[in-house]
Scaffold this motif. Sequence first.
Motif, PDB file in Angstrom:
ATOM      1  N   LEU A  50       0.801  -1.230   0.000  1.00 15.79           N
ATOM      2  CA  LEU A  50       0.000   0.000   0.000  1.00 15.79           C
ATOM      3  C   LEU A  50       0.834   1.280   0.000  1.00 15.79           C
ATOM      4  N   PRO A  51       1.864   1.447   0.850  1.00 14.59           N
ATOM      5  CA  PRO A  51       2.584   2.722   0.858  1.00 14.59           C
ATOM      6  C   PRO A  51       3.165   3.150  -0.489  1.00 14.59           C
ATOM      7  N   PRO A  52       3.649   2.234  -1.363  1.00 13.09           N
ATOM      8  CA  PRO A  52       4.102   2.716  -2.670  1.00 13.09           C
ATOM      9  C   PRO A  52       2.964   3.302  -3.504  1.00 13.09           C
ATOM     10  N   ARG A  53       1.727   2.872  -3.232  1.00 12.89           N
ATOM     11  CA  ARG A  53       0.569   3.410  -3.945  1.00 12.89           C
ATOM     12  C   ARG A  53       0.071   4.713  -3.325  1.00 12.89           C
ATOM     13  N   ILE A  54       0.047   4.750  -1.986  1.00 13.12           N
ATOM     14  CA  ILE A  54      -0.420   5.929  -1.272  1.00 13.12           C
ATOM     15  C   ILE A  54       0.285   5.918   0.090  1.00 13.12           C
ATOM     16  N   PRO A  55       1.048   6.956   0.408  1.00 13.41           N
ATOM     17  CA  PRO A  55       1.996   6.871   1.526  1.00 13.41           C
ATOM     18  C   PRO A  55       1.369   7.050   2.904  1.00 13.41           C
ATOM     19  N   TYR A  56       0.707   6.014   3.377  1.00 14.42           N
ATOM     20  CA  TYR A  56       0.210   5.962   4.743  1.00 14.42           C
ATOM     21  C   TYR A  56       1.036   4.951   5.523  1.00 14.42           C
ATOM     22  N   GLY A  57       1.098   5.139   6.847  1.00 13.83           N
ATOM     23  CA  GLY A  57       1.801   4.197   7.693  1.00 13.83           C
ATOM     24  C   GLY A  57       0.988   2.934   7.882  1.00 13.83           C
ATOM     25  N   MET A  58       1.680   1.788   7.942  1.00 14.45           N
ATOM     26  CA  MET A  58       1.012   0.504   8.082  1.00 14.45           C
ATOM     27  C   MET A  58       1.035   0.050   9.546  1.00 14.45           C
ATOM     28  N   THR A  59       0.284  -1.016   9.828  1.00 17.91           N
ATOM     29  CA  THR A  59       0.049  -1.421  11.214  1.00 17.91           C
ATOM     30  C   THR A  59       0.617  -2.783  11.583  1.00 17.91           C
ATOM     31  N   ALA A  60       1.030  -3.585  10.621  1.00 16.60           N
ATOM     32  CA  ALA A  60       1.612  -4.895  10.925  1.00 16.60           C
ATOM     33  C   ALA A  60       3.071  -4.736  11.327  1.00 16.60           C
ATOM     34  N   GLN A  61       3.503  -5.543  12.285  1.00 17.76           N
ATOM     35  CA  GLN A  61       4.917  -5.546  12.654  1.00 17.76           C
ATOM     36  C   GLN A  61       5.754  -6.030  11.474  1.00 17.76           C
ATOM     37  N   GLY A  62       6.857  -5.332  11.219  1.00 20.90           N
ATOM     38  CA  GLY A  62       7.792  -5.772  10.196  1.00 20.90           C
ATOM     39  C   GLY A  62       7.583  -5.176   8.826  1.00 20.90           C
ATOM     40  N   VAL A  63       6.556  -4.333   8.635  1.00 20.85           N
ATOM     41  CA  VAL A  63       6.328  -3.757   7.298  1.00 20.85           C
ATOM     42  C   VAL A  63       7.488  -2.855   6.899  1.00 20.85           C
ATOM     43  N   GLU A  64       8.009  -2.061   7.830  1.00 24.26           N
ATOM     44  CA  GLU A  64       9.053  -1.085   7.495  1.00 24.26           C
ATOM     45  C   GLU A  64      10.276  -1.747   6.873  1.00 24.26           C
ATOM     46  N   ALA A  65      10.587  -2.953   7.311  1.00 22.41           N
ATOM     47  CA  ALA A  65      11.757  -3.650   6.770  1.00 22.41           C
ATOM     48  C   ALA A  65      11.592  -4.007   5.297  1.00 22.41           C
ATOM     49  N   LEU A  66      10.368  -3.971   4.800  1.00 23.71           N
ATOM     50  CA  LEU A  66      10.084  -4.333   3.411  1.00 23.71           C
ATOM     51  C   LEU A  66       9.977  -3.124   2.499  1.00 23.71           C
ATOM     52  N   LEU A  67      10.156  -1.907   3.061  1.00 23.33           N
ATOM     53  CA  LEU A  67       9.987  -0.680   2.292  1.00 23.33           C
ATOM     54  C   LEU A  67      11.316   0.041   2.124  1.00 23.33           C
ATOM     55  N   PRO A  68      11.542   0.698   0.977  1.00 24.85           N
ATOM     56  CA  PRO A  68      12.796   1.425   0.771  1.00 24.85           C
ATOM     57  C   PRO A  68      12.858   2.691   1.632  1.00 24.85           C
ATOM     58  N   GLY A  69      14.077   3.098   1.972  1.00 26.37           N
ATOM     59  CA  GLY A  69      14.281   4.254   2.834  1.00 26.37           C
ATOM     60  C   GLY A  69      13.627   5.534   2.346  1.00 26.37           C
ATOM     61  N   PRO A  70      13.752   5.899   1.054  1.00 28.56           N
ATOM     62  CA  PRO A  70      13.120   7.146   0.594  1.00 28.56           C
ATOM     63  C   PRO A  70      11.605   7.152   0.783  1.00 28.56           C
ATOM     64  N   LEU A  71      10.975   5.994   0.642  1.00 28.89           N
ATOM     65  CA  LEU A  71       9.534   5.916   0.865  1.00 28.89           C
ATOM     66  C   LEU A  71       9.211   6.049   2.345  1.00 28.89           C
ATOM     67  N   LEU A  72       9.986   5.396   3.204  1.00 31.83           N
ATOM     68  CA  LEU A  72       9.752   5.500   4.641  1.00 31.83           C
ATOM     69  C   LEU A  72       9.800   6.950   5.103  1.00 31.83           C
ATOM     70  N   ALA A  73      10.664   7.761   4.492  1.00 29.68           N
ATOM     71  CA  ALA A  73      10.811   9.160   4.888  1.00 29.68           C
ATOM     72  C   ALA A  73       9.602   9.998   4.517  1.00 29.68           C
ATOM     73  N   ARG A  74       8.740   9.481   3.636  1.00 33.74           N
ATOM     74  CA  ARG A  74       7.555  10.231   3.207  1.00 33.74           C
ATOM     75  C   ARG A  74       6.304   9.841   3.988  1.00 33.74           C
TER      76      ARG A  74
END
Length: 349
Positions: free
Chosen positions: A289-313
């Motif tokens: 979902l975040p690559p489509r629309i940048p909202y924070g997710m709720t499952a543990q471990g999602v951040e490890a699957l996302l690239p750094g530039p996206l996490l910063a947004r």
Amino acid sequence: MRGRRQWLAAGGALALGGRAARAQNPRDLTVVSWGGAFQDAQRDVFFRPWMTARDERILEETWAGGIDDLRRRIQPGPNTWDLVQVESEELLIGCEEGLFEPMDWDAIGGREAYRPEAVSACGVGAIQYSFILAWDRPRVATSPRGWADLFDTARIPGRRALRRGPKTTLEIALLADGVPRNRVYAELATERGLAQAFRRLESIRADLAWWERGSEPTQWLAAGEVALTAAYNGRIALANAQDGRDFGIAWQQNLTTLDSWVIMRGSPNRARALAFLRFAGQPQVQAGLPPRIPYGMTAQGVEALLPGPLLARLPTAPPHLEDSLRIDDRFWVDNLDRLNRRFEAFLAG
């Protein structure tokens, strides 16, 4: 009911998959969300993949929120909603009033599979998001510095837009008037603070427009109908990415909160709703979902699957969280009905 209904199936809008599963249930699973680009993204990331895996159909609807709408659904008569995405105070009020089924955490992967703030008695967190200040860069030469600029029509001329309702609107008014973030709800709990917030709104009444759906701020900015607006961070980012817009986002004093999925009381599709939530709660699914629309997710471990530039947004990025006001759910549970009436009286005045 404000919203729209549409049939979805694994093979297309009117495909007839899953006959055996539907024969055992009185109707298809009905999922209700916020519509627009956000629900389009949910459809691609969650709804269609789940239907493909199970070979059955979902009935989608949209709504504009409001606890009274949920209350009416539980009145005598047929309720066709099963799984609904709700805001944080709707979650608490509805749970206390018995509008929702208790959440079966074992059935959806266990409490430990989710961020602590996503866990509640009647719901599971869906997304974390922020209300931010947005503008159209080609039309607004002077970049706003925060909520105070929304009320400064001399510095930045033009109409403004806020969400129709007291929640977020009153917080924004006090922040714009210089109240520190850690004092906002203490002030709103007093008559003095409420009067201050409504005076601030009154100061630009003639320039205010009120949106009710998350898609309206981007539409109004694109059409030049407003110069500045409060908006969901993801809707603004998506308009830039998909529609070629050049909208600015001011993260200063953003208002952050969490939406949750709930199962309506008495739903005949409770088992299928839980099956959907278990699927949608997997980190590898939520990471879509975040690559489509940048909202924070709720499952543990999602951040490890996302690239750094996206996490910063994302609204969950540390700098954005540090500068945010967390919407006080308990304040709104205790005061929503009363302040809704007062807000509507303000609009009528």
